[in-house]
Design a protein around this motif. Structure first.
Motif, PDB file in Angstrom:
ATOM      1  N   GLY B 496       0.866  -1.246  -0.083  1.00 62.34           N
ATOM      2  CA  GLY B 496       0.049  -0.002  -0.093  1.00 62.34           C
ATOM      3  C   GLY B 496       0.814   1.261   0.024  1.00 62.34           C
ATOM      4  N   ARG B 497       0.409   2.374  -0.703  1.00 64.38           N
ATOM      5  CA  ARG B 497       1.015   3.729  -0.550  1.00 64.38           C
ATOM      6  C   ARG B 497      -0.010   4.570  -0.532  1.00 64.38           C
ATOM      7  NH1 ARG B 497       6.597   3.457  -2.771  1.00 64.38           N
ATOM      8  NH2 ARG B 497       6.634   5.740  -1.903  1.00 64.38           N
ATOM      9  N   GLY B 498       0.398   5.544   0.315  1.00 58.94           N
ATOM     10  CA  GLY B 498      -0.699   6.589   0.875  1.00 58.94           C
ATOM     11  C   GLY B 498      -1.956   5.982   1.415  1.00 58.94           C
ATOM     12  N   PHE B 499      -1.771   4.838   2.222  1.00 55.81           N
ATOM     13  CA  PHE B 499      -2.722   4.451   2.862  1.00 55.81           C
ATOM     14  C   PHE B 499      -2.704   4.341   4.344  1.00 55.81           C
ATOM     15  CE2 PHE B 499      -4.743   0.481   4.873  1.00 55.81           C
ATOM     16  CZ  PHE B 499      -5.999   0.899   4.809  1.00 55.81           C
ATOM     17  N   SER B 500      -1.534   3.972   4.970  1.00 54.05           N
ATOM     18  CA  SER B 500      -1.091   4.018   6.308  1.00 54.05           C
ATOM     19  C   SER B 500       0.158   4.093   6.390  1.00 54.05           C
ATOM     20  CB  SER B 500      -1.996   2.722   6.899  1.00 54.05           C
ATOM     21  OG  SER B 500      -1.511   2.652   8.286  1.00 54.05           O
ATOM     22  N   ASP B 501       0.562   4.535   7.669  1.00 53.16           N
ATOM     23  CA  ASP B 501       2.014   4.537   8.099  1.00 53.16           C
ATOM     24  C   ASP B 501       2.231   3.111   8.840  1.00 53.16           C
ATOM     25  OD1 ASP B 501       2.219   7.097   7.291  1.00 53.16           O
ATOM     26  OD2 ASP B 501       3.064   7.955   9.226  1.00 53.16           O
ATOM     27  N   ASP B 502       1.461   2.591   9.056  1.00 48.90           N
ATOM     28  CA  ASP B 502       1.424   1.103  10.010  1.00 48.90           C
ATOM     29  C   ASP B 502       1.509   0.102   9.156  1.00 48.90           C
ATOM     30  OD1 ASP B 502       1.183  -0.912  11.530  1.00 48.90           O
ATOM     31  OD2 ASP B 502      -0.579  -0.539  12.113  1.00 48.90           O
ATOM     32  N   PRO B 503       2.924  -0.422   9.090  1.00 47.39           N
ATOM     33  CA  PRO B 503       3.426  -1.551   8.221  1.00 47.39           C
ATOM     34  C   PRO B 503       2.483  -2.921   8.363  1.00 47.39           C
ATOM     35  CG  PRO B 503       4.854  -1.260  10.093  1.00 47.39           C
ATOM     36  CD  PRO B 503       4.123  -0.355  10.054  1.00 47.39           C
ATOM     37  N   LYS B 504       1.714  -2.734   9.380  1.00 48.29           N
ATOM     38  CA  LYS B 504       1.049  -4.182   9.889  1.00 48.29           C
ATOM     39  C   LYS B 504      -0.283  -3.956   9.272  1.00 48.29           C
ATOM     40  CE  LYS B 504       3.837  -5.817  13.297  1.00 48.29           C
ATOM     41  NZ  LYS B 504       4.052  -5.884  15.002  1.00 48.29           N
ATOM     42  N   ALA B 505      -0.716  -2.693   8.641  1.00 43.76           N
ATOM     43  CA  ALA B 505      -2.150  -2.473   8.567  1.00 43.76           C
ATOM     44  C   ALA B 505      -2.748  -3.468   7.673  1.00 43.76           C
ATOM     45  CB  ALA B 505      -2.157  -1.066   7.826  1.00 43.76           C
ATOM     46  N   LEU B 506      -1.904  -3.968   6.408  1.00 43.17           N
ATOM     47  CA  LEU B 506      -2.349  -4.685   5.488  1.00 43.17           C
ATOM     48  C   LEU B 506      -2.134  -6.373   5.760  1.00 43.17           C
ATOM     49  CD1 LEU B 506      -1.407  -2.531   2.321  1.00 43.17           C
ATOM     50  CD2 LEU B 506      -3.792  -2.750   3.806  1.00 43.17           C
ATOM     51  N   ASP B 507      -1.710  -6.657   7.041  1.00 45.62           N
ATOM     52  CA  ASP B 507      -1.419  -8.175   7.351  1.00 45.62           C
ATOM     53  C   ASP B 507      -2.596  -9.000   7.060  1.00 45.62           C
ATOM     54  OD1 ASP B 507       1.132  -7.480   7.825  1.00 45.62           O
ATOM     55  OD2 ASP B 507       1.142  -7.747   9.802  1.00 45.62           O
ATOM     56  N   GLU B 508      -3.838  -8.384   7.387  1.00 49.72           N
ATOM     57  CA  GLU B 508      -5.111  -9.180   7.284  1.00 49.72           C
ATOM     58  C   GLU B 508      -5.294  -9.572   5.936  1.00 49.72           C
ATOM     59  OE1 GLU B 508      -8.685  -8.763   9.521  1.00 49.72           O
ATOM     60  OE2 GLU B 508      -7.515  -7.748  10.974  1.00 49.72           O
ATOM     61  N   VAL B 509      -5.032  -8.599   5.238  1.00 50.55           N
ATOM     62  CA  VAL B 509      -5.349  -8.682   3.606  1.00 50.55           C
ATOM     63  C   VAL B 509      -4.846  -9.849   3.053  1.00 50.55           C
ATOM     64  CG1 VAL B 509      -5.158  -7.476   1.377  1.00 50.55           C
ATOM     65  CG2 VAL B 509      -5.696  -6.099   3.428  1.00 50.55           C
ATOM     66  N   MET B 510      -3.642 -10.301   3.254  1.00 49.28           N
ATOM     67  CA  MET B 510      -2.973 -11.617   2.946  1.00 49.28           C
ATOM     68  C   MET B 510      -3.942 -12.803   2.893  1.00 49.28           C
ATOM     69  SD  MET B 510      -0.252 -12.701   1.278  1.00 49.28           S
ATOM     70  CE  MET B 510       1.249 -12.036   1.764  1.00 49.28           C
ATOM     71  N   SER B 511      -4.188 -13.177   4.228  1.00 48.83           N
ATOM     72  CA  SER B 511      -5.091 -14.309   4.193  1.00 48.83           C
ATOM     73  C   SER B 511      -6.606 -14.027   3.446  1.00 48.83           C
ATOM     74  CB  SER B 511      -5.153 -14.591   5.597  1.00 48.83           C
ATOM     75  OG  SER B 511      -5.984 -13.380   6.574  1.00 48.83           O
ATOM     76  N   LEU B 512      -6.924 -12.888   3.601  1.00 52.47           N
ATOM     77  CA  LEU B 512      -8.399 -12.477   2.639  1.00 52.47           C
ATOM     78  C   LEU B 512      -7.996 -12.986   1.284  1.00 52.47           C
ATOM     79  CD1 LEU B 512      -9.561  -9.102   3.748  1.00 52.47           C
ATOM     80  CD2 LEU B 512     -11.084 -11.186   3.670  1.00 52.47           C
ATOM     81  N   VAL B 513      -7.048 -12.423   0.794  1.00 52.77           N
ATOM     82  CA  VAL B 513      -6.915 -12.622  -0.829  1.00 52.77           C
ATOM     83  C   VAL B 513      -6.498 -14.060  -1.008  1.00 52.77           C
ATOM     84  CG1 VAL B 513      -5.152 -12.101  -2.441  1.00 52.77           C
ATOM     85  CG2 VAL B 513      -5.955 -10.180  -0.977  1.00 52.77           C
ATOM     86  N   GLU B 514      -5.756 -14.875   0.105  1.00 59.17           N
ATOM     87  CA  GLU B 514      -5.424 -15.998  -0.195  1.00 59.17           C
ATOM     88  C   GLU B 514      -6.846 -17.017  -0.090  1.00 59.17           C
ATOM     89  OE1 GLU B 514      -2.284 -16.924   2.548  1.00 59.17           O
ATOM     90  OE2 GLU B 514      -0.683 -17.136   0.858  1.00 59.17           O
ATOM     91  N   MET B 515      -7.674 -16.597   0.598  1.00 65.00           N
ATOM     92  CA  MET B 515      -8.992 -17.415   0.733  1.00 65.00           C
ATOM     93  C   MET B 515      -9.807 -17.213  -0.437  1.00 65.00           C
ATOM     94  SD  MET B 515     -11.003 -17.553   4.322  1.00 65.00           S
ATOM     95  CE  MET B 515     -10.616 -15.803   4.575  1.00 65.00           C
ATOM     96  N   GLU B 516      -9.621 -16.067  -0.976  1.00 68.55           N
ATOM     97  CA  GLU B 516     -10.359 -15.603  -2.265  1.00 68.55           C
ATOM     98  C   GLU B 516      -9.829 -16.246  -3.409  1.00 68.55           C
ATOM     99  OE1 GLU B 516     -13.403 -14.337  -2.283  1.00 68.55           O
ATOM    100  OE2 GLU B 516     -13.678 -14.120  -4.560  1.00 68.55           O
ATOM    101  N   LEU B 517      -8.522 -16.599  -3.462  1.00 73.43           N
ATOM    102  CA  LEU B 517      -7.991 -17.058  -4.411  1.00 73.43           C
ATOM    103  C   LEU B 517      -8.315 -18.407  -4.511  1.00 73.43           C
ATOM    104  CD1 LEU B 517      -4.408 -15.175  -4.502  1.00 73.43           C
ATOM    105  CD2 LEU B 517      -6.297 -15.033  -6.283  1.00 73.43           C
ATOM    106  N   SER B 518      -8.329 -19.177  -3.253  1.00 68.03           N
ATOM    107  CA  SER B 518      -8.531 -20.477  -3.482  1.00 68.03           C
ATOM    108  C   SER B 518      -9.823 -20.731  -3.644  1.00 68.03           C
ATOM    109  CB  SER B 518      -8.234 -21.218  -1.791  1.00 68.03           C
ATOM    110  OG  SER B 518      -9.276 -20.866  -1.156  1.00 68.03           O
ATOM    111  N   HIS B 519     -10.720 -19.814  -3.402  1.00 64.14           N
ATOM    112  CA  HIS B 519     -12.215 -19.865  -3.719  1.00 64.14           C
ATOM    113  C   HIS B 519     -12.295 -19.747  -5.439  1.00 64.14           C
ATOM    114  CE1 HIS B 519     -16.570 -19.058  -3.883  1.00 64.14           C
ATOM    115  NE2 HIS B 519     -16.306 -17.995  -4.650  1.00 64.14           N
ATOM    116  N   THR B 520     -11.629 -18.940  -5.957  1.00 68.77           N
ATOM    117  CA  THR B 520     -11.589 -18.727  -7.439  1.00 68.77           C
ATOM    118  C   THR B 520     -10.998 -20.034  -8.098  1.00 68.77           C
ATOM    119  OG1 THR B 520      -9.521 -17.288  -7.559  1.00 68.77           O
ATOM    120  CG2 THR B 520     -11.774 -16.197  -7.363  1.00 68.77           C
TER     121      THR B 520
END
Lengths: 560, 560
Positions: B496-520
């Motif tokens: 992410g750029r321009g989203f958050s200073d927090d490096p962990k902000a998007l950690d949860e996204v990883m598992s979300l995306v992986e779940m969605e990819l295994s779904h597709t």
């Protein structure tokens, strides 16, 4: 001395009082001043600041609590001078740290705080005070004085500690014929002056403006004149907390047999509170809801609306764009913006004015009629204050640097020695010791941004990225490479957003990137970070040469 | 009638005159009006508009030439009323299409145009005219009148065709004691009025402002007062084309034995041209260069600088930030902003004022002293114009809608029938036929953006992306998938750029995306576009729920 070079202060001298603003000096907004005596703290005001262009996406800016976070338990109370957002807006954020903190203020101020806290699901511990009252909070003996401002029930606070007597004006002006008869208590200030005020913190907002603010009640006849000539619908926009302004609008509506509909959530809420507290006189049957108003003949209705700052989602902005669901502006309608323009909002406000004018409305605003007066003392009034209080030391507050300097000059003109006028800014620590105020250091005070539901995770680096993205968009280059050889697996994916409407703009980039990738491969580079850096450099240079633009270049190299 | 509903106009009646603005009506800037008679065209002015917040990254906005592009060969000439950027800035862009086009204007105007064209490597065909002159360009018989404005050598133009007499004021005011003695030729306008003016195009900029603009020469004594009290360096910032303002500064400098250094490229260039043409009186030895100025005692030097609009790269802005290489502001220095604030620049200008005040400079500006007067006629002056010209038809120009309406009301107040006042905006086509002006349709007129070296490739969709990116940044998700099975090859890359200073902000996204990819994958989806859409939806929803923010979601799915 440069303020930036100040070191953190040493320990506060025994019997001394320490003052530091965590917001509101060197800027207009997020007012918050912390007083320290004998190891205990008193907070005066806790407001928000609204963001500017250089802070895109930010909803609110809070005072920086870091300096007091390790000492939250030392705070005795938070005293609020009045109910404007730049004085109360950050209260819920402070209460998250200390839900038990006594929140002290006048009746109307506390009613607004309570409503705000409800939205944050907080139940604050409210301590109501009134002008003339004197209440102790820990080490701090506080006396309250009536102050005239653009919201009812504003207070100044005198804080007595063994270190001396400090008077903080809050926001103030000296309307000598206020609509509610509640004068700024200059007599009380004079009495304090007789006693001896050691430090006087003074509202600087209008210190650059010569003369005196026109009386609020002079707006009534102007409104009457405009509304008496209106043959169709009238819409008056003003601040949702400006009870006296709304009162004058209601009075004119009554005089011209118009019913009134309040438009906008905060307008409805605040006027409800004001009416309940007896601060707004609303005859039975005057108010109608929007649906009823739409049924009335056009010359019998008046809307009092929010949106005077050009807020894009407000009812007034929607009317100006022809997108309001109920109210459609027609030639001959009259719109009055009975409000100032907060600096930075000019473009938005005039956008609304132009939209309304384009649709044929007659638009009355500050620029072409006397439909607004400021809530802050002009230079002439500030002189009255200084001459009444006769302070030993002065600290201009609530202002940008130009206002602080102008205010300081006024203090000096009334006889305060220049060396006793303390020009501080946020974070600059001032100690009052032995009757003399002086700068002793500074603590770090930054901008704390609220963006959506989160506080503080958007900082300067995110904003800097947003500004770059906002100016030039980005170009993303994604390529999968064999992780052992660095060989690209298929052609790179190149896409740009916010860069150009031309779909072919980036066609050349493809061959550039492919060339660079075969170069890195031939060099035996397999480190994806290094490959990405090379791609960024090549593409960035090409864009600068070809377009003279600086989009963010975002290479992603995926090892497969 | 809504302007948006107007259809393209039909053919122009025989003997009729057609008028359409491709810029400058409904906005302030990029003035360009096209007159058509007998199949031939005359262009009056061709300026640029400076962008606002909603147009990030844009350098300039041009008039929209599309309506005349198919008819470039029909243009007889381009007449320039004066040398301001909003009247001449787009000339090089028009000349790219028709390098042979005669460019008509006064001496000073053409000198500025020539300098501008040199930067664009163009050699324009210049036709010099002066007040009192009358010259034919094809079907158009043009007579020129002296006009007083905030730049020397401004002209109004009367255009005679068999369809009637049209008078276009350009930018105008009626200073009755102008510094150079060159009055707006009200006598000439009255003579035209006697002859009968069929259509009067009138500058609307200050139509909302009651009364009269103060005389330019009244600024001299104010400057003298400020500068006489200055014990150290004085810096005066003003517009680089305001020769008379600079003249007054030079005169005051001479009176107080100060040498003058000009700072800023355009200031040096324009004052050089003005001096050469005899429009600026510069005694020998008055001017020094910056290096010499730095050697002089501080009370013997005065800087005349650009940067009065808070331009971040200007010398003045750099001084305010303490970043100017030579000039370091010290307590006691005096800075004068002898200029207006162009709407939208308030925040930037006050940023500079505050920066200077913080460093201890005494800053004099429009808000606290009479150091600027407008170049545009106020309402009182416009009444004089209408009463002199006594036009049959009026068309307010150079203004936003609020200014156009105010100007129209003034015309009506002097006796012009309301139905003969044409309120147009950019692209609205007005025909003058049989002495009556009326709206007959509209042509499409959009914003043409210059960003870096390219014209027109940045349009509304790119700007809309920039605004989204500027508000919320982006989140990029990249994943390589097996193109036959849709199986992800390794974990997705999330940044992410321009989203958050927090490096962990998007950690949860990883598992979300992986779940969605295994779904597709399990759904047998191999189409990368569909996979990307699914990922965008899932991540967008999560961010909105978790953060209440709207970053741009950029999924890239690479088939391997």
């Amino acid at each position: 001395m440069t303020y930036g070079q100040l070191a953190p202060p040493g320990a506060l001298a025994d019997g001394g009082l320490r003052i530091v603003a965590l917001g509101g000096i060197g800027e207009i907004g997020r007012n918050m001043t912390v007083f320290e005596y004998g190891g205990r703290l008193l907070v005066v005001d806790c407001g928000v600041l609204f963001p500017e262009d250089q802070q895109p996406g930010v909803d609110l800016i809070l005072p920086d609590f870091r300096a007091i976070e390790p000492r939250l338990d030392d705070i005795d109370a938070i005293v609020l001078t009045h109910g404007h957002e730049d004085h109360i807006g950050a209260v819920p954020f402070l209460l998250r740290h200390r839900p038990d903190l006594p929140v002290v203020g006048s009746r109307f101020t506390l009613a607004l705080v309570a409503a705000k806290c409800r939205e944050h699901r907080l139940t604050p511990r409210l301590v109501e005070v009134a002008e003339g009252g004197r209440v102790g909070f820990g080490e701090f003996d506080c006396e309250f004085f009536a102050v005239n401002h653009s919201i009812p029930d504003a207070l100044a606070v005198a804080i007595r500690t063994p270190a001396g007597l400090v008077l903080h004006t809050g926001d103030i002006k000296l309307d000598q014929l206020p609509l509610d008869g509640r004068l700024t208590d200059l007599a009380g200030f004079s009495r304090l002056g007789d006693e001896g005020v050691d430090l006087f913190l003074v509202d600087s907002t209008n210190a650059e403006v010569p003369g005196f603010v026109m009386a609020e009640r002079e707006i009534g006849p102007v409104l009457d004149n405009v509304i008496s000539r209106a043959g169709q619908r009238v819409i008056v926009a003003c601040f949702a907390s400006h009870v006296h302004r709304v009162q004058q609008v209601l009075d004119v509506a009554i005089a011209h047999d118009r019913r009134v509909a309040l438009v906008g959530r905060s307008m409805v809420r605040n006027m409800g509170i004001a009416a309940e507290l007896g601060l707004l006189r609303v005859p039975d049957g005057l108010l109608v809801d929007l649906a009823e108003a739409m049924e009335l003949p056009e010359h019998q209705v008046l809307f009092v609306s929010t949106g005077s700052q050009g807020e894009p989602l407000s009812a007034l902005s929607r009317m100006a764009r022809g997108e309001h669901r109920q109210i459609r502006i027609r030639p001959g309608d009259t719109v009055v913006l009975a409000s100032s323009m907060i600096p930075g909002n000019e473009t938005a406000v005039f956008g609304v004015v132009n939209g309304l004018a384009r649709l044929g409305a007659s638009v009355v605003h500050q620029g072409n009629a006397k439909v607004h007066v400021s809530g802050h003392a002009s230079a002439g009034e500030l002189l009255f204050l200084y001459n009444a209080v006769r302070p030993s030391n002065v600290m201009p507050v609530h202002g940008e640097w130009r206002h602080l300097r102008a205010n300081a000059a006024l203090a000096v003109a009334t006889g305060v020695p220049a060396e006793n006028v303390v020009l501080a800014e946020d974070g600059v620590v001032v100690d009052l010791v032995d009757g003399r105020a002086s700068i002793v250091g500074r603590v770090e005070v930054g901008h704390v941004y609220v963006d959506g539901l989160s506080v503080g995770d958007v900082g300067e680096s995110t904003l800097s990225d947003r500004l770059i993205l906002g100016e030039g968009g980005f170009i993303a280059i994604t390529v999968a490479v064999d992780s052992t050889t660095g060989r690209p697996l298929g052609p790179p994916t190149i896409s740009g957003r916010g860069f150009s409407d031309d779909p072919k703009a980036l066609d050349e980039v493809m061959s550039l990137v492919e060339m660079e990738l075969s170069h890195t491969e031939s060099e035996g580079i397999t480190d994806t970070h290094r490959i990405a850096q090379s791609v960024r450099r090549v593409v960035g240079r090409w864009v600068a040469d070809t377009y003279r633009r600086r989009p963010m270049i975002v290479p992603t190299v995926i090892p497969v």
